[in-house]
Design an enzyme around this catalytic site. Structure first.
Site, short mmCIF file in Angstrom:
data_model
loop_
_atom_site.label_atom_id
_atom_site.label_comp_id
_atom_site.label_asym_id
_atom_site.label_seq_id
_atom_site.Cartn_x
_atom_site.Cartn_y
_atom_site.Cartn_z
N GLU A 143 0.84 -1.21 0.00
CA GLU A 143 0.00 0.00 0.00
C GLU A 143 0.88 1.26 0.00
O GLU A 143 0.60 2.21 -0.75
CB GLU A 143 -0.94 -0.02 1.20
CG GLU A 143 -1.93 -1.18 1.14
CD GLU A 143 -3.26 -0.89 1.78
OE1 GLU A 143 -4.22 -0.62 1.03
OE2 GLU A 143 -3.32 -0.92 3.03
N GLU A 163 -4.50 -8.84 3.04
CA GLU A 163 -5.53 -8.51 4.03
C GLU A 163 -6.72 -9.47 4.01
O GLU A 163 -7.20 -9.89 5.07
CB GLU A 163 -6.00 -7.07 3.82
CG GLU A 163 -5.03 -6.02 4.35
CD GLU A 163 -3.89 -5.72 3.39
OE1 GLU A 163 -3.07 -4.84 3.69
OE2 GLU A 163 -3.79 -6.39 2.32
#
Length: 289
Positions: A143, A163
């Site tokens: 990210e 995730e």
């Protein structure tokens, strides 16, 4: 700022901004040093594969600000120590109810968005940011990577957004930014499977631009930074700003915005110096004017 101050990547105390040496700032999990006109930010928690911590996030945010405030800095390189880039959120600490460096909690209380700015979700430095990735660059690491401008990966680097495998959501911006940076089918596969990607796979879909032998990522990133540093800083920053500002515009609106941002660059002393240096067959000396 509360908390322990940084040491340089060579283990010495941070003392000044001399080229090649430690620079002011940083924290125990984020070191800062100068390489000429490049500010090198190093995620420095190798025992946890540079998993995110409060000292790291505070150090990152302060590093982005310091680079933009120092007109002698023309580029930023982000890398990690100990053969890793960033393993993302510290899940062990999360499960235990706390993260390392709780003494920095006052910084987050004062600015609840600080961690997002540190991860380049809510903040974009005006100086170019070049990522040098060795080892793991997953979850929050991938990210953060999406907030950088140019990306170099070592051959054995690993990428991915894990995730969903943990029942979590990649809330650092990936469901928005990834599909704008790589083809949507690849973005969705990465987001929905949570599988790891090799450096070669990441390059094939456009997530990174260079794959180099292990141990060479930082060197290559600094090489690219030197090319950036040799260019007119006002031009570089205007070009970067234009690329991001026009990304969501129609072509006609984008072209109009480009002219509005680009024409003033031609009136600068640096633009005249660039042309004069070319005619005189010498390196230009840009003064940010």
């Amino acid at each position: 700022m509360s908390g322990t101050r940084a040491t340089g990547t060579d283990g010495g105390a941070a003392h000044d901004g001399a080229p090649g040496g430690p620079a002011p700032g940083g924290t125990e999990h984020l070191t800062v040093r100068r390489e000429g006109a490049t500010l090198v930010l190093t995620l420095n928690r190798p025992e946890a594969r540079n998993a995110l911590s409060l000292p790291m996030l505070v150090g990152l945010y302060d590093g982005w600000l310091a680079a933009d405030e120092d007109e002698d800095i023309r580029s930023i390189v982000l890398t990690g120590s100990g053969g890793a880039f960033c393993a993302g959120m510290d899940l062990k600490a999360l499960a235990g109810g706390g993260m390392a460096g709780e003494e920095y909690r006052d910084r987050l209380t004062a600015d609840p968005d600080l961690h997002w700015k540190a991860m380049l979700r809510h903040h974009r430095p005006r100086k170019p940011v070049i990522a040098a990735v060795e080892g793991v660059c997953v979850a929050g690491g991938t990210e953060i990577l999406q907030g950088t401008d140019i990306r170099v990966a070592a051959e054995s680097a690993t990428f991915g957004l894990f995730e969903v495998r943990r029942g979590l959501f990649p809330i650092g911006g990936s469901t928005v930014r990834l599909q704008r940076q790589i083809p949507r089918t690849h973005a969705l596969e990465m987001l929905l499977t949570g599988r790891p990607y090799t450096a070669r796979e990441a390059a094939a879909v456009g997530l990174v631009g260079h794959v180099v032998p292990d141990g060479d990522a930082l060197g290559k990133a600094l090489e690219i930074a030197e090319l950036v540093n040799a260019c007119g800083p006002l031009a570089v920053e205007a070009v970067k700003a234009s690329v991001y500002a026009t990304a969501g515009m129609t072509e006609s609106d984008g072209l109009a915005a480009e002219l509005e941002r680009g024409w003033p660059v031609f009136a600068t002393a640096d633009a005249k110096e660039g042309a004069r240096a070319f005619a005189e067959k010498r390196p230009p000396v840009y003064r940010r004017a």
